[in-house]
Design a protein around this motif. Structure first.
Motif, PDB file in Angstrom:
ATOM      1  N   CYS A  61       0.848  -1.196   0.000  1.00 41.49           N
ATOM      2  CA  CYS A  61       0.000   0.000   0.000  1.00 41.49           C
ATOM      3  C   CYS A  61       0.879   1.240   0.000  1.00 41.49           C
ATOM      4  O   CYS A  61       1.818   1.347   0.783  1.00 41.49           O
ATOM      5  N   ASN A  63      -0.816   4.369  -0.246  1.00 37.47           N
ATOM      6  CA  ASN A  63      -1.873   5.370  -0.284  1.00 37.47           C
ATOM      7  C   ASN A  63      -1.628   6.548   0.655  1.00 37.47           C
ATOM      8  O   ASN A  63      -2.456   7.445   0.728  1.00 37.47           O
ATOM      9  N   GLY A  67       3.752   5.139   4.157  1.00 34.42           N
ATOM     10  CA  GLY A  67       4.127   3.890   3.504  1.00 34.42           C
ATOM     11  C   GLY A  67       5.282   4.130   2.554  1.00 34.42           C
ATOM     12  O   GLY A  67       5.977   5.131   2.694  1.00 34.42           O
TER      13      GLY A  67
HETATM   14 FE1  SF4 Z   1      -1.333   2.387   3.311  1.00 35.72          FE
HETATM   15 FE2  SF4 Z   1      -0.541   4.579   4.636  1.00 35.72          FE
HETATM   16 FE3  SF4 Z   1      -1.979   2.695   5.880  1.00 35.72          FE
HETATM   17 FE4  SF4 Z   1       0.568   2.200   5.149  1.00 35.72          FE
HETATM   18  S1  SF4 Z   1      -0.130   3.682   6.632  1.00 35.72           S
HETATM   19  S2  SF4 Z   1      -1.212   0.818   4.895  1.00 35.72           S
HETATM   20  S3  SF4 Z   1       0.679   3.342   3.211  1.00 35.72           S
HETATM   21  S4  SF4 Z   1      -2.643   3.959   4.143  1.00 35.72           S
END
Ligand code: SF4
Ligand code: MSK
Length: 676
Positions: A61, A63, A67
């Motif tokens: 992910c 998003n 991340g």
């Molecule tokens: Fe996705 Fe951000 Fe949650 Fe990590 S913290 S899983 S990148 S939305």
């Protein structure tokens, strides 16, 4: 030890093995040539760059800025509770579902924006603001008007008369354009699905409200901290995918037919061998036919053919790549010179004087390849430009379509004399019959007196045709070019499954010679061969481009309507497939097939395998809700057999499985089938 490592590194392949990369001899020849000339292609890059194992499984992910969060499956699989989570706590199911529906959003946006652009050109033509376009299919205009709630008749002196066509066209254009952003109601074409299907969508709450809204809502719901229930996420993905198949894509297809003519079977050829050394080769590539329609008219005109002769060429040879190719093939017989993975190779022939591109599936590396040859690479769309400085941008506008097309044709012709590398055009090309659609299937399988789907249904019921396979989609450089496409299709037709094809699968089948009526006697089971030979159609029917998958939906709706095979698409002995998919559009197509009640198998990979609970939801639970479900099968023969098993399951449920048992197969037929 260090020296050993060095030797190993040097031995590591940096270029593709042509035979391993493609089943097609023309493609292999051009890969070899590119390597001799030191020109890198996608096939080589696929050797040097491997895909990310975590992304492939759908469990990375990115998003948000905390991340990317990567959730690899533990070695030995999940034992007990699955405790994997991202920084925000997102579960593998949430991450995979968010990624999956973002792919649906990308695909639906691409198809639907294509449809919107066509609708805008349609409005320009309806309002007579351009001389370049005229409405060609007035019969279809009237048919489509009804589905858009536009009156086709008007009362004059107490009598109902046909409405004035110009007035009708403007209202159809306005109503069509409103489908992308209307404030209330639902996508009108959803009612073109069988009633039972529409009722399922109503019950599940997934009838799209308008085309754009569903795509935007996916982007909202998948933002960090919004929808965190994979089932609820998929509900929105389903609504957006239906908005693509039964909305944006269907509008694109219908308005293109009204504007440029509904396709009708015609003959042509396919593969790189359609290019000609002594002619100006102009290759058109992308998806939207609005410009290519005009290029076909200009390039075919006496004025420009003469101009080409004045430059020493014998004339102008148009050919196409990807779905622009399919559009101009279906309506004009312009030969496709290749699929998605052959786009660089068309330039490597040294004979491509210009390649003109519009939108979607266009490699940025075309510009780097074009630099090594004399080829002019021309972008034409305001939303699809390239950064390299050798790319020419001629922005296309429907208000001056003729001038734009003439500029492009002139550039190609003027470049004919500049060829600098020896021309090497592979000799491979195959004869084809293309140009099928809902109407022509009705005509061919209905006959002169019974123009309907009854004959097709009869042949399915009596078992000559075992079922229908919709085989579509891209090439993918992670698998051998065209191998999956051809093996799946051959296995289906060998087992009496008639194939409806679009996109790059259609071009792959064309190159393999499967789009001819004669193919039936060679590759088909005896029942399908008999039908094809009797009515004179190929066992693989080319229905057009990516947006034309909507034709498969409408054909399925017609089969339901003709009777005898249940009340809904999910009752039909039918299955869908994309053996070599790669684009987000393919995911959207796959999902609207599933949401329409079709068991749909993808090859290569599917970004759900890292979230087993979510995968089961798509592969199993969906069948309970929608009658259709996803599957993944990499092996092409097993892939086809899974489709056939599903078809047989549906035949059994309909009580027509016994009919096939009565079809006697003699030893000669069996031997022919075994050797095919
Ligand atoms: Fe996705 Fe951000 Fe949650 Fe990590 S913290 S899983 S990148 S939305
Ligand atoms: S062109 S989306 S590679 S089918 Fe429609 Fe081919 Fe797939 Fe592009």
């Amino acid at each position: 030890m260090a020296a050993e490592k060095q030797v190993k590194a040097e031995k590591k392949a940096t270029v593709a093995d042509p035979e391993a990369a493609s089943i097609d001899a023309a493609t292999q020849q051009m890969i070899r040539r590119a390597q001799e000339l030191g020109v890198e292609t996608v096939f080589d890059r696929a050797v040097t760059m491997k895909p990310c194992n975590i992304g492939t499984q759908g469990i990375c992910c990115k998003n948000c800025g905390m991340g990317p969060c990567r959730l690899p499956l533990p070695k030995g699989g999940i034992q007990g509770e699955d405790t994997r989570k991202g920084l925000c706590g997102a579960s593998p199911n949430t991450i995979a579902a968010r990624n999956f529906i973002r792919m649906i959003a990308g695909g639906a946006a691409a198809h639907s924006d294509h449809g919107r652009a066509v609708a805008e050109v349609f409005m320009t033509a309806a309002r007579k603001e351009t001389d370049a376009y005229r409405i060609k299919d007035t019969h279809k205009l009237r048919q489509v008007a009804k589905w858009l709630d536009v009156d086709t008749e008007v009362e004059v002196d107490g009598e109902m008369k046909d409405r004035d066509l110009d007035e009708l066209a403007v209202e159809v254009g306005e109503k069509a354009l409103a489908e992308w952003g209307k404030a209330e109601g639902e996508v009108l074409f959803a009612k073109r699905a069988p009633k039972a299907r529409y009722e399922i969508w109503k019950k599940q709450g997934v009838v799209p409200r308008n085309i754009d809204r569903e795509i935007v809502e996916i982007m909202h719901r998948t933002h960090i901290g919004v929808d965190q229930d994979y089932k609820n996420l998929m509900k929105q993905g389903t609504r957006a995918a239906i908005g693509d198949g039964w909305g944006g894509s269907m509008l694109a297809t219908e308005l293109q037919d009204i504007l440029f003519g509904t396709p009708y079977p015609l003959s042509s050829e396919a593969n790189l061998g359609v290019m000609k050394a002594d002619m100006v080769n102009l290759v058109i590539h992308g998806h939207e036919p609005v410009l290519s329609e005009i290029i076909v008219a200009v390039a075919g005109s006496q004025k420009w053919q003469d101009y080409a002769k004045s430059k020493g060429a014998k004339g102008i040879q148009l050919s196409g790549i990807c779905c622009t190719a399919n559009e101009v093939l279906q309506r004009h017989g312009v030969p496709p010179c290749g699929t998605f993975l052959q786009q660089e190779l068309a330039i490597i022939t040294g004979a491509c004087d210009a390649m003109v591109v519009d939108i979607q599936c266009i490699f940025q590396n075309l510009a780097n390849v074009a630099k090594c040859f004399h080829t002019k690479l021309i972008t034409t769309h305001p939303i699809a430009r390239m950064e390299q400085d050798n790319v020419i941008h001629i922005e296309f506008d429907e208000h001056h379509a003729m001038e734009d097309a003439e500029k492009i044709v002139k550039l190609a012709v003027d470049n004919y004399g500049n060829r600098k590398t020896e021309v090497m055009i592979p000799k491979q090309k195959a004869s084809i019959i293309a140009g099928f659609g809902v109407e022509s299937i009705e005509y061919h399988l209905g006959g002169t007196f019974r123009g309907s789907y009854y004959t097709l249904n009869d042949n399915i019921i009596n078992g000559r045709i075992r079922g229908i396979g919709g085989v579509v989609g891209c090439n993918n450089a992670r698998t051998r070019h065209n191998e999956g496409h051809i093996e799946v299709v051959k296995e289906l037709i060998k087992n009496d499954v008639i194939v409806l094809t679009t996109g790059c699968n259609a071009i792959a089948c064309a190159m393999e010679g499967l789009l001819t009526p004669e193919t039936a006697g060679v590759f088909c089971g005896p029942g399908l061969a008999e039908v094809c030979e009797t009515v004179g159609i190929p066992p693989v029917l080319h229905l057009g481009s990516c947006v034309d998958n909507s034709r498969i939906l409408l054909a399925a709706a017609e089969v339901v309507k003709a009777g005898g095979l249940g009340n809904d698409i999910s009752d039909l002995p039918a299955a869908g497939s994309a053996p070599e998919w790669m684009s987000e559009k393919a995911i959207s197509i796959g999902h609207y097939f599933v949401a329409s009640g079709v068991y749909t198998v993808f090859g290569v990979t599917l970004p759900v395998t890292g979230a087993p609970v979510f995968q089961d939801y798509l592969f199993e639970e969906f069948e309970k809700m929608y009658g259709g479900m996803w599957d993944l099968e990499v092996d092409p023969i097993k892939h086809a057999r899974k489709m056939i098993a599903h078809i047989d399951k549906k035949r059994k449920a309909l009580g027509i499985d016994k009919a096939r048992e009565r079809i006697l197969v003699d030893m000669d037929s069996r031997r022919a089938m075994e050797s095919a």
